[in-house]
Design a protein around this motif. Structure first.
Motif, PDB file in Angstrom:
ATOM      1  N   GLN A 205       7.851  61.028  58.784  1.00  0.00           N
ATOM      2  CA  GLN A 205       7.145  62.303  58.706  1.00  0.00           C
ATOM      3  C   GLN A 205       7.557  63.057  57.447  1.00  0.00           C
ATOM      4  O   GLN A 205       6.728  63.692  56.785  1.00  0.00           O
ATOM      5  CB  GLN A 205       7.440  63.152  59.952  1.00  0.00           C
ATOM      6  N   HIS A 206       8.822  62.986  57.095  1.00  0.00           N
ATOM      7  CA  HIS A 206       9.321  63.663  55.889  1.00  0.00           C
ATOM      8  C   HIS A 206       8.675  63.069  54.636  1.00  0.00           C
ATOM      9  O   HIS A 206       8.302  63.801  53.711  1.00  0.00           O
ATOM     10  CB  HIS A 206      10.844  63.563  55.823  1.00  0.00           C
ATOM     11  N   LEU A 207       8.552  61.747  54.603  1.00  0.00           N
ATOM     12  CA  LEU A 207       7.928  61.082  53.446  1.00  0.00           C
ATOM     13  C   LEU A 207       6.442  61.393  53.348  1.00  0.00           C
ATOM     14  O   LEU A 207       5.880  61.427  52.252  1.00  0.00           O
ATOM     15  CB  LEU A 207       8.132  59.577  53.526  1.00  0.00           C
ATOM     16  N   ALA A 208       5.787  61.585  54.483  1.00  0.00           N
ATOM     17  CA  ALA A 208       4.351  61.838  54.505  1.00  0.00           C
ATOM     18  C   ALA A 208       3.995  63.252  54.033  1.00  0.00           C
ATOM     19  O   ALA A 208       2.827  63.513  53.724  1.00  0.00           O
ATOM     20  CB  ALA A 208       3.803  61.599  55.909  1.00  0.00           C
ATOM     21  N   GLN A 209       4.939  64.139  53.951  1.00  0.00           N
ATOM     22  CA  GLN A 209       4.670  65.533  53.546  1.00  0.00           C
ATOM     23  C   GLN A 209       4.418  65.673  52.076  1.00  0.00           C
ATOM     24  O   GLN A 209       4.846  65.061  51.217  1.00  0.00           O
ATOM     25  CB  GLN A 209       5.833  66.448  53.958  1.00  0.00           C
TER      26      GLN A 209
END
Length: 103
Positions: free
Chosen positions: A99-103
């Motif tokens: 989720q952090h990478l997708a931001q």
């Protein structure tokens, strides 16, 4: 914090209200090493020979579960103790990282 070669290990472990065993030695922690009413968390996973099993082995922890469970107020079993929680947290952290990478 102790290790397998700590001198007077049993005198130290008997003082613990919470004892976490992760030393890689099957059934190393026995009932005489545990304070009555303590909480014991067995992180160890060891294969020992078991001729009654088709696989030829069974899993045990670093704690002698059968003797220590008579003395401890709570104890984690092996298998089935901390392993499922470890996997759940690994998956949780993997999802958070994605989720952090997708931001």
């Amino acid at each position: 914090m102790c290790h397998t070669h700590t001198k007077n290990l049993s005198s130290i472990t008997k003082q613990a209200d919470i004892l976490v065993a992760a030393m890689g030695q099957p059934k190393m922690i026995s009932a005489d090493m545990v304070k009555k009413g303590s909480v014991v968390i067995d992180v160890g996973t060891n294969r020992i020979q078991a001729t009654d099993r088709r696989s030829g082995y069974r899993l045990v922890g670093d704690v002698d579960f059968d003797s220590v469970c008579q003395k401890a107020s709570a104890i984690t079993p092996v298998p089935g103790g901390v392993g499922p929680m470890t996997i759940a947290m690994l998956l949780h952290n993997t999802l958070k990282a994605a989720q952090h990478l997708a931001q």
